[in-house]
Design a protein around this motif. Structure first.
Motif, short mmCIF file in Angstrom:
data_model
loop_
_atom_site.label_atom_id
_atom_site.label_comp_id
_atom_site.label_asym_id
_atom_site.label_seq_id
_atom_site.Cartn_x
_atom_site.Cartn_y
_atom_site.Cartn_z
N THR A 257 -8.18 -13.90 -4.75
CA THR A 257 -9.38 -13.88 -5.41
C THR A 257 -10.19 -12.61 -4.94
OG1 THR A 257 -9.39 -16.30 -5.34
CG2 THR A 257 -11.60 -15.01 -5.67
N ALA A 258 -10.39 -12.21 -3.65
CA ALA A 258 -11.10 -11.09 -3.30
C ALA A 258 -10.58 -9.83 -3.99
CB ALA A 258 -11.04 -11.04 -1.89
N ARG A 259 -9.07 -9.83 -3.81
CA ARG A 259 -8.70 -8.60 -4.52
C ARG A 259 -8.86 -8.55 -5.98
NH1 ARG A 259 -4.41 -6.90 -0.84
NH2 ARG A 259 -5.68 -7.15 1.27
N THR A 260 -8.99 -9.72 -6.69
CA THR A 260 -9.10 -9.70 -7.99
C THR A 260 -10.78 -9.03 -8.37
OG1 THR A 260 -7.59 -11.58 -8.67
CG2 THR A 260 -9.21 -10.99 -10.35
N ALA A 321 -6.99 -0.57 -6.59
CA ALA A 321 -7.42 -2.03 -6.56
C ALA A 321 -6.78 -2.89 -7.18
CB ALA A 321 -8.83 -2.12 -7.26
N HIS A 322 -6.08 -2.58 -8.54
CA HIS A 322 -5.24 -3.08 -9.16
C HIS A 322 -3.80 -3.32 -8.46
CE1 HIS A 322 -7.32 -4.07 -12.90
NE2 HIS A 322 -8.02 -2.84 -12.92
N GLU A 323 -3.31 -2.28 -7.81
CA GLU A 323 -2.17 -2.56 -7.14
C GLU A 323 -2.39 -3.29 -5.87
OE1 GLU A 323 0.78 -1.36 -7.44
OE2 GLU A 323 0.22 -0.42 -9.54
N SER A 324 -3.64 -3.35 -5.38
CA SER A 324 -3.63 -4.11 -4.14
C SER A 324 -3.93 -5.70 -4.78
CB SER A 324 -5.13 -3.87 -3.63
OG SER A 324 -5.36 -4.54 -2.51
#
Length: 428
Positions: A257-260, A321-324
């Motif tokens: 959730t945080a990464r999204t 950010a998307h890779e994370s």
């Protein structure tokens, strides 16, 4: 945090483990000799627990202000060379500015911080369950050690009886001297094992003190037997609980959730932020004091905007950010599969131990005990070889130790299932 109350049960699900697993032994034992007591003080004093707890408190405190506006700025400019105007020289100015992030940025920052606080909370629950499982494992090792000591001591008593018989037969010239030597060697070996077991007890007590971060009284001892376990829920219920209630998986869900939200926030890197300003120019008296507006301080308002000019940099931030986020999703799936595999392995160990224990109780041990009684009587009457007697004695000893070890394996597997699924077991 809707599931927190439910998941809090997993933090204390083994506090009653002494009641589930050792009702007789625990009720009679002093407070400092009960598993429930050691779990309670360990959850309070263990440094890993306290570190995880304070990280959660830190993340929670941070999340409360994460979506707030940035602090306004107040600037003061003094003109070394005064700006001459009709109404007088401008000497200095004061400007108050407030930055306003693009729509949605503050909300996403608040959600990111909230998800990280939730992740830290689930880590506390996971750490508590892991510590409880460790303590239960140490307790199981301790009970097994006490059982091993008792079995070995009983075996030493049996060897002393065999030695007396061998000595009597030797005096009557019905047994050879090597028979007596062999039983004495076996007895010395058992006495050495007892000494080694005493050292193991000291190591286990030191481990208990380390996990609880508390001293252990000198007269401490574990219960001498493994009490019966209550039945486990069906396998499908356990698998569902693993998926829905495991703090480890809940922690990784919060990380996703945080990464999204971080990926969504990175998309707004190409959106400008605004700054609203209010200022005042401080003006001295005009050369002609009668001039209209002489010495009046003009005021102004303004709007600033930052320009997201470096698109390559912003694109890199977005891609990172998307890779994370993708990495967090794969980490969740890998953890889910690993935990499921560990659960199935623990279930197999539990069921296999129960099957073997039943075979030990109703077949192997009664047969070995009957065999030893028969061979001992036969040796006393001279109808049996001394080697058969010693081999039968060793077989019975190994079977009893293996039975105790199986009970320890079953108990540890039970504790592992509880930790993995965070489910409160059925009461016995």
């Amino acid at each position: 945090m809707g599931n927190y109350h439910h998941l809090s049960l997993c933090c204390t699900l083994m506090l009653a483990v002494a009641g589930w697993l050792a009702p007789g032994a625990v009720t009679a034992a002093p407070a400092d000799q009960s598993l429930e007591h050691w779990i309670r003080i360990s959850l309070e004093h263990n440094p890993d627990i306290n570190a995880a707890y304070h990280r959660w408190q830190s993340e929670t405190a941070f999340s409360e202000s994460a979506g707030a506006l940035p602090d306004p700025s107040l600037s003061f400019d003094y003109f070394i060379d005064e700006i001459q105007t009709r109404t007088g020289p401008q000497e200095y100015r004061i400007v108050l500015a407030q930055k306003l992030p693009w729509f949605g940025k503050r909300r996403l920052q608040s959600e990111i911080a909230g998800a990280m606080a939730d992740e830290a909370h689930y880590q506390v629950l996971e750490t508590r369950l892991a510590l409880t499982r460790q303590l239960t494992g140490v307790w199981a090792e301790g009970i097994y050690l006490e059982r091993e000591l008792a079995i070995t001591q009983d075996n030493l008593t049996l060897l002393e009886q065999i030695e007396r018989i061998a000595r009597t037969r030797y005096r009557l010239a019905r047994a050879s001297h090597p028979d007596l030597i062999r039983v004495q060697l076996q007895r010395s070996k058992i006495e050495n094992q007892l000494t080694s077991l005493d050292r193991q007890r000291a190591d286990l007590i030191a481990w208990l003190a380390e996990l609880s971060n508390q001293p252990v009284l000198a007269d401490f001892s574990w219960p001498s037997r493994f009490p019966e376990l209550p039945p486990l829920p069906p396998e499908d219920v356990l698998l569902e609980s693993l998926h829905n209630q495991s703090p480890k998986l809940a922690q990784l869900r919060m990380r996703i959730t945080a990464r999204t939200r971080q990926a969504e926030a990175s998309e707004l890197q190409n959106r400008p932020d605004f700054t609203v300003k209010y200022g005042r120019m401080f003006t001295g008296e005009a050369v002609n004091p009668d001039m209209e507006g002489s010495g009046e301080d003009p005021q102004f308002v303004g709007v600033g905007i930052n320009i997201p000019l470096w698109l390559n940099k912003n694109r890199s931030v977005i891609n990172a950010a998307h890779e994370s986020r993708v990495q967090a999703e794969y980490a969740f799936e890998a953890a889910r599969q690993m935990l499921k595999r560990e659960l199935m392995q623990s279930l197999y160990q539990f069921r296999d131990a129960e099957t073997q224990l039943e075979r030990f109780q109703y077949a192997l041990l009664p047969q070995a005990e009957n065999s030893l009684t028969t061979v001992l009587k036969s040796y006393q009457t001279g109808n049996s070889d001394f080697s058969d007697l010693l081999e039968t004695e060793k077989l019975l000893l190994n079977l009893k130790l293996e039975q105790a070890k199986l009970r320890m394996v079953r108990w540890k597997a039970y504790a592992a299932i509880q930790q993995l699924t965070a489910i409160e077991p059925l009461q016995p």
